[in-house]
Structures are given as structure tokens and as C-alpha cells.
Design a protein around this motif. Structure first.
Motif, PDB file in Angstrom:
ATOM      1  N   ALA A 322      27.922  38.590  38.296  1.00  0.00           N
ATOM      2  CA  ALA A 322      27.862  39.681  39.284  1.00  0.00           C
ATOM      3  C   ALA A 322      26.419  40.075  39.577  1.00  0.00           C
ATOM      4  N   CYS A 323      25.544  39.086  39.638  1.00  0.00           N
ATOM      5  CA  CYS A 323      24.128  39.361  39.808  1.00  0.00           C
ATOM      6  C   CYS A 323      23.800  39.953  41.167  1.00  0.00           C
ATOM      7  N   GLN A 324      24.643  39.673  42.161  1.00  0.00           N
ATOM      8  CA  GLN A 324      24.321  40.109  43.512  1.00  0.00           C
ATOM      9  C   GLN A 324      25.107  41.349  43.941  1.00  0.00           C
ATOM     10  N   GLY A 325      25.740  41.993  42.988  1.00  0.00           N
ATOM     11  CA  GLY A 325      26.476  43.199  43.352  1.00  0.00           C
ATOM     12  C   GLY A 325      27.929  43.110  42.944  1.00  0.00           C
ATOM     13  N   PHE A 326      28.474  44.200  42.464  1.00  0.00           N
ATOM     14  CA  PHE A 326      29.816  44.167  41.909  1.00  0.00           C
ATOM     15  C   PHE A 326      30.913  44.093  42.975  1.00  0.00           C
ATOM     16  N   GLU A 327      30.514  44.193  44.233  1.00  0.00           N
ATOM     17  CA  GLU A 327      31.527  44.051  45.281  1.00  0.00           C
ATOM     18  C   GLU A 327      32.113  42.639  45.294  1.00  0.00           C
ATOM     19  N   TYR A 328      31.418  41.693  44.640  1.00  0.00           N
ATOM     20  CA  TYR A 328      31.926  40.316  44.583  1.00  0.00           C
ATOM     21  C   TYR A 328      32.619  40.034  43.254  1.00  0.00           C
ATOM     22  N   TYR A 329      32.757  41.076  42.441  1.00  0.00           N
ATOM     23  CA  TYR A 329      33.353  40.851  41.130  1.00  0.00           C
ATOM     24  C   TYR A 329      34.478  41.860  40.913  1.00  0.00           C
ATOM     25  N   ASP A 330      35.657  41.496  41.355  1.00  0.00           N
ATOM     26  CA  ASP A 330      36.836  42.337  41.195  1.00  0.00           C
ATOM     27  C   ASP A 330      37.857  41.543  40.381  1.00  0.00           C
ATOM     28  N   SER A 331      38.035  41.955  39.116  1.00  0.00           N
ATOM     29  CA  SER A 331      38.895  41.179  38.213  1.00  0.00           C
ATOM     30  C   SER A 331      40.316  41.047  38.731  1.00  0.00           C
ATOM     31  N   THR A 332      40.769  42.023  39.538  1.00  0.00           N
ATOM     32  CA  THR A 332      42.140  41.954  40.057  1.00  0.00           C
ATOM     33  C   THR A 332      42.278  40.885  41.133  1.00  0.00           C
ATOM     34  N   GLU A 333      41.159  40.508  41.717  1.00  0.00           N
ATOM     35  CA  GLU A 333      41.190  39.529  42.801  1.00  0.00           C
ATOM     36  C   GLU A 333      40.559  38.194  42.391  1.00  0.00           C
ATOM     37  N   LEU A 334      40.158  38.062  41.118  1.00  0.00           N
ATOM     38  CA  LEU A 334      39.454  36.868  40.682  1.00  0.00           C
ATOM     39  C   LEU A 334      40.267  35.599  40.987  1.00  0.00           C
ATOM     40  N   SER A 336      41.406  34.653  43.737  1.00  0.00           N
ATOM     41  CA  SER A 336      42.331  34.795  44.865  1.00  0.00           C
ATOM     42  C   SER A 336      41.686  34.167  46.093  1.00  0.00           C
ATOM     43  N   PRO A 337      42.453  33.850  47.149  1.00  0.00           N
ATOM     44  CA  PRO A 337      41.864  33.288  48.369  1.00  0.00           C
ATOM     45  C   PRO A 337      40.769  34.183  48.951  1.00  0.00           C
ATOM     46  N   ALA A 338      40.981  35.503  48.911  1.00  0.00           N
ATOM     47  CA  ALA A 338      39.990  36.430  49.470  1.00  0.00           C
ATOM     48  C   ALA A 338      38.693  36.385  48.658  1.00  0.00           C
ATOM     49  N   PHE A 339      38.858  36.339  47.327  1.00  0.00           N
ATOM     50  CA  PHE A 339      37.679  36.289  46.455  1.00  0.00           C
ATOM     51  C   PHE A 339      36.912  34.991  46.672  1.00  0.00           C
TER      52      PHE A 339
END
Length: 399
Positions: A322-334, A336-339
Motif C-alpha cells: 500500500a505504498c501509494q495510498g490505502f485507497e488501493y488496499y481494501d481487504s474486502t475487495e482484494l 476482486s475484478p474492481a481491485f
């Protein structure tokens, strides 16, 4: 037997060796304080780093009676150990423990168990510790461990300076250049390199071994051959890596063009302590492609190998750190197609950003690139001192 004065470098490891030696010479003092005294040490590390030297120094400096088996068989080991037990305080030295016959390990476990409590200190060396049985490694005798790595750069200068002090090298021998060529090499590897370089010198009917002989021997040791023909695309590619690394405060080791239409730029090994360090390395990794495309209009297939490796690392950073921001690190969506879609776009954006940074550095420092390429045109490789001389002259010209 050697002494502590014969060990060059390895400051931390020597300090530990001296601490072990101190309680071997002053056992009673430690016991008076109720301290537990280890009964042995296992010295490990890859071949040629000096394990035997460390073991012999410890044995000698301990001022104890020294016993070494005259062979690796049951009789030789048992005989030497019995003498050590009778002649305490003593040292029992086992070199290359991982090369003993498998059937000897159970015997050693039993023998070490039998001598527990006796004033016999066991010193053993091993290259492949993973080949030793757990029953032996977990024995109380080996509660002390000393691991020797290949020498760091500062230590290698001390060690290789002594190594070459009695070698037949020419006046162009440059210790620092050689240390950069042989960074992460053990003394035994350097010995192999020098041997091959000596053969090259004899074939050339040279009076002494030159830096050219040493460099080509070092490349051959890694299964590379310096090219006899100049490849302009590769020269621009590797020069791009070099100039961007230098501009980002890196230290060049060497550049080489190989005879298989490949090449590589090697820098001084340095650790990654922050994400900023990783970004610096990413920019430098893109610099080969950026430079080749800027000067030649296209990049060879080797450049895409760089891109593939870097893209995987950038994806890993974004996905797991998550070096570039936690908006790209959502464990619920890990996963997933959206992630995965967001991750792919972020990786692509990062790669373009790193490439653009490298490209701008190349464009802004065009004379430096051309100077390196012209130097490579003359010989197809450049050493540390030669690269930095060109770089220093370039910096002076800009003032």
C-alpha cells in the motif's frame, strides 16, 4: 597456527570470536559469576570466506591444547576426542563437518553428549549447514553460532589488498576497480579469477596480469564474454542505466557489452531502506529503455525484460505494501475484478511516471550519455574509475 592479526575485516565476527576466546581463557572467572559457558561453536558460511581461518585462530588464541582428528572415520574421531578429554582444558577441531560420512553424525551426537560438562570446547566449520542432521545442530555443543558472509566492500579492500600483495599484477592494477568487479566474491572465487587471468596473460605473452586480464576472467567466471564488436544500441541502453544511477547518487561498478548481443550495467550494492530507495531503483531500471529509444528510436528485446521485472515489483508494492495510498488496499475487495482493474491502472501510471523521469534525465544529460558511449566504442567495457572520471569531468563542464 594463525592469530587474530591474520584476520582482515569482519569486525563484528572478530568481536564475537574474541568474546568466545575470552571465556575459554578465563573459564573460572565466568563460572564464579554463575555464567553458563558454551561448549562449542559452529562456524558456517559459503566456501572461501575464511571459516577454517576463524576456527584455527580461535583454537590458537584460546591457549588450550588443540586436537584435530586425522581423518573423518570413527576411529580417528574417537581417538582424538579421548585425548582432548584427558588433556583438558582443550579444543576439539572439526573442519568441514558437512562433508563427513552420514553414518558419523549419530556417533558425533553420542560423543558430544558424553563429553558434556568436560572442559573440552568443540569448534566445527560447515559450508552447507542444511545438510547436517537436526540431532547434531540441536546438540548443546553447538549453542554458539558464527556465520561468515562474503566480505563487504570495505573488508574486501583490506582482504584483496593483502591477496594481491604477492601476485604478479601489472602497474595498471587498480584495487578499487577490482573490488567493484569482485563485489560479493569470496577469496576462493578471487583466487579462481586470478588463476584464469594468469592463463590469459601467459597466452598473450604478457609480463604481468593486467586489469584487462582480470576483468575478462571475472566475466568468464560468470559465463560472460566481452564482445569484440561494438553494439551501439546496447551501449546506449547500458549507458542510460549508468547515467541515471549516477545522477541519483548511485556508484557505478562497471559497464560491459557481451558477445551475445547483450550487456549489463553493474552498480555498487546498496540496501533498500525506504520506498524512496525503491523508486530510485525503478527509475534507473527504466533508464536503459528510455535512453535507447531516445537515441536509437526503438528499444531491443532486452529492454522489455527490464520492464517485465520492474512491473512485477511495482505491482507487488501497490498490492501488498500500500505504498501509494490505502485507497488501493481494501481487504474486502482484494483480488476482486474492481481491485485488479484499479491495481492494473495504478501500475501502468507508475511505470509511465518512472519512465518519464528516466527519459527526462537522459534528455537533460545527453553529453554524458554520448561520452560513455564513445568510451565504450573503444573497448566494450568501462570500469568504476573510468565511469566516474567521465562523470566528474561532465559535472565540472556544467559549472
Amino acid at each position: 597456527m594463525p592469530s587474530f592479526n591474520d584476520i582482515l575485516g569482519y569486525e563484528k565476527q572478530v568481536a564475537k570470536l574474541k568474546s568466545i576466546c575470552d571465556y575459554l581463557k578465563n573459564t573460572q572467572r565466568y563460572e564464579d559469576f554463575g555464567a553458563h559457558i558454551p561448549q562449542g561453536v559452529l562456524i558456517s558460511g559459503e566456501g572461501g570466506v575464511g571459516k577454517t581461518l576463524f576456527a584455527e585462530v580461535l583454537a590458537q588464541e584460546s591457549q588450550r591444547n588443540i586436537y584435530v582428528p586425522q581423518g573423518k572415520g570413527k576411529r580417528a574421531i574417537s581417538k582424538a576426542l579421548k585425548k582432548a578429554v584427558k588433556d583438558v582444558p582443550s579444543v576439539f577441531l572439526l573442519d568441514d563437518l558437512d562433508f563427513y560420512p552420514d553414518e558419523m553424525y549419530d556417533l558425533l551426537v553420542d560423543l558430544f553428549t558424553d563429553i558434556y560438562g568436560d572442559d573440552v570446547f568443540v569448534i566445527a566449520t560447515a559450508t552447507n549447514v542444511e545438510n547436517l542432521p537436526e540431532s547434531l545442530l540441536q546438540n548443546i555443543v553447538f549453542e554458539e553460532r558464527l556465520v561468515l558472509d562474503v566480505p563487504n566492500f570495505a573488508d574486501s579492500k583490506l582482504i584483496f589488498n593483502k591477496y594481491f600483495s604477492d601476485k604478479k599484477v601489472a602497474e595498471d592494477f587498480n584495487l578499487e576497480d577490482f573490488c567493484y568487479i569482485a563485489q560479493n566474491c569470496s577469496v576462493s572465487t578471487v583466487d579462481d579469477i586470478y588463476n584464469d587471468a594468469s592463463i590469459y596473460a601467459v597466452r598473450d605473452r604478457a609480463e604481468k596480469v593486467t586489469m584487462d586480464h582480470l576483468f575478462k576472467a571475472a566475466m568468464a567466471f560468470e559465463n560472460h564474454t566481452v564482445s569484440c564488436e561494438f553494439n551501439e544500441s546496447i551501449a546506449f541502453h547500458e549507458s542510460g542505466h549508468a547515467i541515471v544511477d549516477l545522477l541519483l547518487d548511485g556508484i557505478a561498478a562497471y559497464i560491459v557489452l557481451n558477445d551475445d548481443d547483450s550487456g549489463f550495467y553493474v552498480k555498487k550494492t546498496r540496501g533498500i531502506k525506504s520506498y524512496k530507495d525503491r523508486q530510485r531503483d525503478y527509475i534507473q531500471s527504466f533508464a536503459g529503455n528510455a535512453c535507447e529509444e531516445f537515441f536509437m528510436g526503438e528499444s531491443a528485446i532486452g529492454g522489455y525484460i527490464d520492464l517485465g521485472r520492474v512491473s512485477q515489483n511495482i505491482e507487488r508494492d501497490n498490492k501488498y505494501l500500500a505504498c501509494q495510498g490505502f485507497e488501493y488496499y481494501d481487504s474486502t475487495e482484494l483480488n476482486s475484478p474492481a481491485f485488479n482493474d484499479a491495481l492494473a491502472k495504478k501500475v501502468q501510471t507508475d511505470m509511465q511516471s518512472y519512465y518519464d523521469s528516466a527519459r527526462k534525465m537522459v534528455e537533460d544529460n545527453k553529453p554524458l550519455v554520448l561520452a560513455l558511449v564513445e568510451a565504450l566504442r573503444k573497448r566494450n567495457y568501462l570500469l568504476h574509475s573510468e565511469i566516474h572520471k567521465i562523470y566528474d569531468e561532465y559535472l565540472k563542464s556544467k559549472k
